[in-house]
Design a protein around this motif. Sequence first.
Motif, PDB file in Angstrom:
ATOM      1  N   ASN A  50     -34.199  61.286  47.834  1.00 26.08           N
ATOM      2  CA  ASN A  50     -34.020  61.320  46.249  1.00 26.08           C
ATOM      3  C   ASN A  50     -35.891  61.958  45.641  1.00 26.08           C
ATOM      4  O   ASN A  50     -36.043  60.903  44.627  1.00 26.08           O
ATOM      5  CB  ASN A  50     -33.398  59.584  45.560  1.00 26.08           C
ATOM      6  N   LEU A  51     -36.317  61.943  46.586  1.00 25.87           N
ATOM      7  CA  LEU A  51     -37.596  61.871  46.741  1.00 25.87           C
ATOM      8  C   LEU A  51     -38.500  60.473  46.270  1.00 25.87           C
ATOM      9  O   LEU A  51     -39.641  60.880  45.672  1.00 25.87           O
ATOM     10  CB  LEU A  51     -38.339  63.470  45.038  1.00 25.87           C
ATOM     11  N   VAL A  52     -38.512  59.149  46.568  1.00 18.16           N
ATOM     12  CA  VAL A  52     -38.812  58.191  46.524  1.00 18.16           C
ATOM     13  C   VAL A  52     -40.275  58.445  46.990  1.00 18.16           C
ATOM     14  O   VAL A  52     -40.976  59.016  48.483  1.00 18.16           O
ATOM     15  CB  VAL A  52     -38.007  57.152  46.914  1.00 18.16           C
ATOM     16  N   LEU A  53     -41.413  58.006  46.527  1.00 13.64           N
ATOM     17  CA  LEU A  53     -42.547  58.309  46.031  1.00 13.64           C
ATOM     18  C   LEU A  53     -43.237  57.772  48.003  1.00 13.64           C
ATOM     19  O   LEU A  53     -44.435  57.969  48.156  1.00 13.64           O
ATOM     20  CB  LEU A  53     -43.782  58.205  45.226  1.00 13.64           C
ATOM     21  N   PHE A  54     -42.460  56.074  48.413  1.00 14.84           N
ATOM     22  CA  PHE A  54     -42.684  56.355  49.685  1.00 14.84           C
ATOM     23  C   PHE A  54     -41.677  55.941  51.004  1.00 14.84           C
ATOM     24  O   PHE A  54     -41.365  54.934  51.412  1.00 14.84           O
ATOM     25  CB  PHE A  54     -43.002  54.598  49.089  1.00 14.84           C
ATOM     26  N   ALA A  55     -40.703  56.681  50.437  1.00 17.47           N
ATOM     27  CA  ALA A  55     -39.745  57.187  51.506  1.00 17.47           C
ATOM     28  C   ALA A  55     -40.231  57.055  53.418  1.00 17.47           C
ATOM     29  O   ALA A  55     -41.447  57.773  53.560  1.00 17.47           O
ATOM     30  CB  ALA A  55     -38.708  58.569  51.088  1.00 17.47           C
ATOM     31  N   ASN A  56     -39.785  57.241  53.801  1.00 15.98           N
ATOM     32  CA  ASN A  56     -40.660  57.945  55.244  1.00 15.98           C
ATOM     33  C   ASN A  56     -39.716  58.475  56.172  1.00 15.98           C
ATOM     34  O   ASN A  56     -38.360  58.408  56.094  1.00 15.98           O
ATOM     35  CB  ASN A  56     -41.154  55.980  55.964  1.00 15.98           C
ATOM     36  N   ILE A  57     -40.087  58.605  57.901  1.00 13.00           N
ATOM     37  CA  ILE A  57     -39.025  58.934  58.660  1.00 13.00           C
ATOM     38  C   ILE A  57     -38.808  58.456  59.785  1.00 13.00           C
ATOM     39  O   ILE A  57     -39.746  57.634  60.112  1.00 13.00           O
ATOM     40  CB  ILE A  57     -39.713  60.958  59.191  1.00 13.00           C
ATOM     41  N   ALA A  58     -37.198  58.959  59.645  1.00 13.11           N
ATOM     42  CA  ALA A  58     -36.925  57.963  61.272  1.00 13.11           C
ATOM     43  C   ALA A  58     -36.866  58.254  62.596  1.00 13.11           C
ATOM     44  O   ALA A  58     -36.379  59.804  62.726  1.00 13.11           O
ATOM     45  CB  ALA A  58     -35.803  57.114  61.127  1.00 13.11           C
TER      46      ALA A  58
END
Length: 400
Positions: A50-58
Amino acid sequence: MFWRFSPVWWLLVEFHSAEHLWGQDIPTTQASLNPGPKDGDLVIGPAGKNLVLFANIASGHRFLGRGGFGAVLGSKGIKAVVVRGGSVRPLPADPQSFEKVCRLATAYIHRNRFTGHLYRNAGTASHVDLCNASGILPIHNFQDGQDARWQHVSGWTMRERFGAKPSTCRPCTIQCGHKGNFSDRQVRQLPEYETVGLLGTNLGIFDPELIAAWNEQCGRLGLDTISCGGVLGYVMEASEIGLMASPLRFGSAEGVSQAIESIACRKGLGDKMAQGMRRLLETYKGRSFAMHVKGLELPAYDPRGAWGQGLAYAVAKRGGCHLSATLFPLEASLGFLKPRTPKAKAHFVRFFESLYAGINALPTCLFTTYAHLLKAPIARLTPKPILAWTMQTFPPSPCV
């Protein structure tokens, strides 16, 4: 879409449709990819989609946390990158010398107070004790730097309460990550210091059960806990003074879990919160209590009690980052630099920015900095008052 690399990746790269994975959270996606014991993966959750600007990668149970990397993959329609068949080990040009240096470095790590004792036994949440004593622990959206309830969320308290066991990066000598058994009979990662500070004390919450549950929720959805906690703290303060309408209040858990979910799914107020603090200001104002630099929410070290760390935030390329240059230990924990003065701080910010660039390029863990710098002859043999005076008065000399 997701990528899959074979062991001979230069011969075979496969692209697969990720349509059946696209709406899944991170643990479900990882299970669906069915990784073997020698496989690795990078996965985004709903926040990245959803392109949250503080999304991360696991990656496993660890995260590429800051800067919105998850949104970058999401914008390109990439759900996961998978590598099958084991890791590639670099071959040193001089194996014997390399092994000798590794043994020496490991000995330094074992003997150091931070890497061999505090982090290994109580995790990075051992910083709670140090930061509260120094007045730099964020309380109520950085309104204060100390609170009498700090012991409830100390790493040592959590170790005893939840029976901490190592659960860290692989391979790791320091072993700062831990997991524990919670009252609902679930095994969870014990929250790191930044999560304790931003999703806990910064919101007026001192219950480690709640913080660990929100930490797990952010991990499942793919949200950076630092920026998420920073945004929630801003919304709480803005709500309390009437700039916006929300049920979020300092010291109350009501609505926090729902807010985290709404951010990842970009629903209601969560859609605006997903844009980060700088963009929230455009609608709701409140610049005086928006704790960010260049749009990146601050980590859990109040710069008013560590001016050098404040300078590091100000000049870091990506904004409010404590990993571009870390000065708060010298100011607040080790007592080498006076915390509330600008004197000598520019020299040490420059020094640590250069040092950290080198460490990150190796690559190795930034926490090893404690072990190597504090084992150097100038730090180990010079009486502390003399060393502190020299660093404060003639800062270029220790930085050479």
